[in-house]
Design a protein around this motif. Structure first.
Motif, PDB file in Angstrom:
ATOM      1  N   PHE A  84      10.537   2.759  10.297  1.00 30.73           N
ATOM      2  CA  PHE A  84       9.530   1.920   9.652  1.00 30.73           C
ATOM      3  C   PHE A  84       8.538   1.327  10.642  1.00 30.73           C
ATOM      4  O   PHE A  84       7.448   0.909  10.237  1.00 30.73           O
ATOM      5  CB  PHE A  84      10.195   0.825   8.823  1.00 30.73           C
ATOM      6  N   LYS A 140       4.675   1.444   9.603  1.00 29.66           N
ATOM      7  CA  LYS A 140       3.760   0.302   9.636  1.00 29.66           C
ATOM      8  C   LYS A 140       2.511   0.622  10.441  1.00 29.66           C
ATOM      9  O   LYS A 140       1.399   0.205  10.081  1.00 29.66           O
ATOM     10  CB  LYS A 140       4.475  -0.927  10.205  1.00 29.66           C
ATOM     11  N   VAL A 191       0.368   2.639   8.180  1.00 34.59           N
ATOM     12  CA  VAL A 191      -0.220   1.796   7.140  1.00 34.59           C
ATOM     13  C   VAL A 191      -1.438   1.050   7.677  1.00 34.59           C
ATOM     14  O   VAL A 191      -2.452   0.905   6.987  1.00 34.59           O
ATOM     15  CB  VAL A 191       0.827   0.806   6.595  1.00 34.59           C
ATOM     16  N   GLY A 197       7.203  -8.252   8.330  1.00 34.46           N
ATOM     17  CA  GLY A 197       7.347  -6.832   8.602  1.00 34.46           C
ATOM     18  C   GLY A 197       7.850  -6.057   7.406  1.00 34.46           C
ATOM     19  O   GLY A 197       7.475  -4.901   7.191  1.00 34.46           O
ATOM     20  N   GLU A 198       8.692  -6.685   6.592  1.00 30.08           N
ATOM     21  CA  GLU A 198       9.200  -6.018   5.402  1.00 30.08           C
ATOM     22  C   GLU A 198       8.085  -5.794   4.382  1.00 30.08           C
ATOM     23  O   GLU A 198       8.101  -4.806   3.645  1.00 30.08           O
ATOM     24  CB  GLU A 198      10.325  -6.852   4.787  1.00 30.08           C
ATOM     25  N   ALA A 249       5.023  -5.057   5.128  1.00 29.96           N
ATOM     26  CA  ALA A 249       4.363  -3.833   5.589  1.00 29.96           C
ATOM     27  C   ALA A 249       5.203  -2.599   5.270  1.00 29.96           C
ATOM     28  O   ALA A 249       4.668  -1.543   4.922  1.00 29.96           O
ATOM     29  CB  ALA A 249       4.094  -3.913   7.092  1.00 29.96           C
ATOM     30  N   ASP A 250       6.524  -2.727   5.385  1.00 29.08           N
ATOM     31  CA  ASP A 250       7.400  -1.610   5.009  1.00 29.08           C
ATOM     32  C   ASP A 250       7.214  -1.248   3.537  1.00 29.08           C
ATOM     33  O   ASP A 250       7.171  -0.070   3.169  1.00 29.08           O
ATOM     34  CB  ASP A 250       8.868  -1.983   5.250  1.00 29.08           C
ATOM     35  N   GLY A 263       4.179   0.738   2.984  1.00 30.19           N
ATOM     36  CA  GLY A 263       4.396   2.106   3.435  1.00 30.19           C
ATOM     37  C   GLY A 263       5.144   2.928   2.402  1.00 30.19           C
ATOM     38  O   GLY A 263       4.809   4.094   2.157  1.00 30.19           O
ATOM     39  N   PHE A 304      -2.166  -7.470   8.892  1.00 38.44           N
ATOM     40  CA  PHE A 304      -1.264  -6.382   9.230  1.00 38.44           C
ATOM     41  C   PHE A 304      -1.274  -6.094  10.725  1.00 38.44           C
ATOM     42  O   PHE A 304      -0.227  -5.865  11.341  1.00 38.44           O
ATOM     43  CB  PHE A 304      -1.642  -5.114   8.463  1.00 38.44           C
ATOM     44  N   VAL A 331       2.082  -6.163  12.931  1.00 41.19           N
ATOM     45  CA  VAL A 331       2.586  -4.870  13.410  1.00 41.19           C
ATOM     46  C   VAL A 331       2.660  -4.852  14.931  1.00 41.19           C
ATOM     47  O   VAL A 331       3.632  -4.373  15.510  1.00 41.19           O
ATOM     48  CB  VAL A 331       1.691  -3.720  12.896  1.00 41.19           C
ATOM     49  N   THR A 333       0.398   3.009  16.832  1.00 36.47           N
ATOM     50  CA  THR A 333      -0.873   2.695  16.173  1.00 36.47           C
ATOM     51  C   THR A 333      -1.987   3.571  16.723  1.00 36.47           C
ATOM     52  O   THR A 333      -2.834   4.075  15.971  1.00 36.47           O
ATOM     53  CB  THR A 333      -1.216   1.213  16.367  1.00 36.47           C
TER      54      THR A 333
END
Length: 441
Positions: free
Chosen positions: A123, A127, A130, A277-278, A280-281, A284, A375, A379, A410
């Motif tokens: 993940f 992220k 994403v 962070g979750e 963003a998961d 995704g 984000f 991230v 990234t």
């Protein structure tokens, strides 16, 4: 509703044919609203001639006026146009159900596997992908929407209001709408509004249909909340989930990207349902499924209830949370279409309404820019604090917490998205694999 000359010659499908085609669309509707609308145009306008080009575009503009996912509402309108309310229900539900089923399965898997090392590594790559996808959406929407100085000013004001002053998202959207309506009356050229053509014969005002639809669908929307209030009380997490996402359904102008930062802020900081962070998961995961991107709300609802399950087991609570979130997110979409679709021709003549929409669309660019910044911070950095000074409330990272692995992934995501022009699914797969490789190293 008036019928165009092109529409008179279209073919009329059977209800069974409508079910087959929208089942196909529901399973193939990847790529966000642009890809989903293009898919419906190809299937329903170009290949089958069920809807005339003029009516398709007219309805699409109408759906942009409404809160909620415009592609799902367009599908509902097409079903309603072809087979009345049962057609609208069938088309709207088939557009959502396949993606919702996949998203539910992924949410269940995530809830039990998120703490595993290899899942966290996977993940991390998701992220990063994403972040590149959100930047793509920002540039695409900005290029289309910000064609005047006034629109660019509205976008900049929305970004500053959210990022630097943490103004409420509904205030930004509603404020932009009011400003746009005022500009439309005084200086419509500031918003590049075209004068309305001479209206033709319009249908009678369908007040009875609208009022009945509002009453019926308002009751459908509220039914699970009433049941929760009676059985579990307003202090239960399910009530909080339902109330929050009902509110979100009313202000979701501009698509899922526009409300994600607001949703994340409330879900993470306000309610404590999940970590940044979750969130963003979850986005995704939503990018990998068919159907509207707003299905990410289902992920949030599942985790919120799963982690505070009493008096249920975690699995049952999670299923109830996911089902409730999906219900209060999409029931309003049917309300808007069934109540307002009969007014579509009259609304098309309202310059003030077009001005409000144009201003909201411009402000949404600033909202998505704020999401992009949010984000990027969460991230790339392990710790993000808040700097407060008077009215200023600015998120700022601890530079020492920079995650070099996230930086590498990234950079890879941006190279593949903008350089190689990879699609969403391929990009997500490559970055997820990159996360596993860096974890092994």
């Amino acid at each position: 509703m008036t019928v165009s000359g092109a529409d008179r010659g279209r073919s009329q499908p059977s209800f069974a044919a409508l079910l087959r085609v929208f089942t196909r669309i529901g399973f193939l509707s990847f790529g966000g609203p642009a890809g989903q609308i293009a898919l419906m145009h190809r299937e329903l306008v170009e290949q089958r001639s069920w809807v005339a080009e003029e009516d398709f575009l007219h309805a699409l503009n109408f759906c942009h006026l409404l809160p909620g996912p415009e592609a799902q509402q367009l599908a509902t309108w097409i079903g309603w146009r072809l087979h009345g309310m049962r057609g609208g229900l069938a088309a709207g539900m088939l557009f959502v159900v396949p993606g919702a089923a996949v998203m539910l399965a992924l949410s269940m898997l995530y809830a039990v596997a998120a703490n595993l090392g290899w899942v966290a590594a996977l993940f991390l790559g998701v992220k990063a992908a994403v972040l590149a996808i959100v930047v793509q959406a920002l540039l695409r929407i900005a290029g289309r929407a910000l064609d005047t100085g006034a629109k660019r000013a509205l976008a900049a004001a929305a970004f500053v209001g959210l990022f630097a002053f943490a103004l409420p998202f509904p205030l930004i959207v509603l404020g932009a709408g009011v400003i746009g309506m005022l500009i439309a009356r005084a200086q419509p050229d500031w918003l590049a509004l075209k004068p309305s053509g001479t209206p033709g014969a319009l249908p009678a005002r369908p007040w009875r249909t609208t009022v009945l639809s509002v009453l019926v669908w308002g009751a459908i929307w509220a039914a699970p909340m009433a049941l929760i209030a009676v059985t579990l009380g307003q202090g239960h997490v399910l009530w909080q989930v339902g109330a929050f996402f009902s509110q979100l359904a009313i202000v979701t102008f501009g698509g899922a990207y526009a409300v994600l930062a607001y949703m994340a802020q409330e879900a993470v900081q306000g309610f404590g349902w999940l970590q940044a962070g979750e969130m963003a998961d979850g986005l995704g995961l939503a990018e990998t499924t068919p159907g509207p991107l707003i299905l990410v709300t289902q992920f949030v609802g599942y985790l919120a209830a799963y982690r505070a399950p009493e008096p249920f087991t975690p699995l049952v609570a999670g299923l109830l949370g996911a089902g409730l979130t999906t219900w209060v997110t999409f029931a309003p979409c049917f309300l808007w279409i069934f109540a307002l679709a009969p007014w579509i021709d009259r609304l098309g003549q309202a310059v003030w309404l077009k001005g409000g929409l144009a201003a909201v669309t411009a402000a949404v660019v600033g909202v998505i820019a704020n999401l992009t910044a949010w984000f990027a911070l969460h991230v790339l950095f392990a710790r993000v604090g808040v700097v407060e000074a008077g009215m200023l409330r600015l998120s700022w990272p601890e530079l020492a917490s920079f995650d070099w692995r996230a930086g590498v992934l990234t950079a890879l995501a941006f190279a593949l998205a903008f350089g190689a022009r990879w699609g969403v699914l391929r990009l997500l797969a490559a970055c997820a694999a990159g996360g596993l490789v860096l974890s092994a190293l």
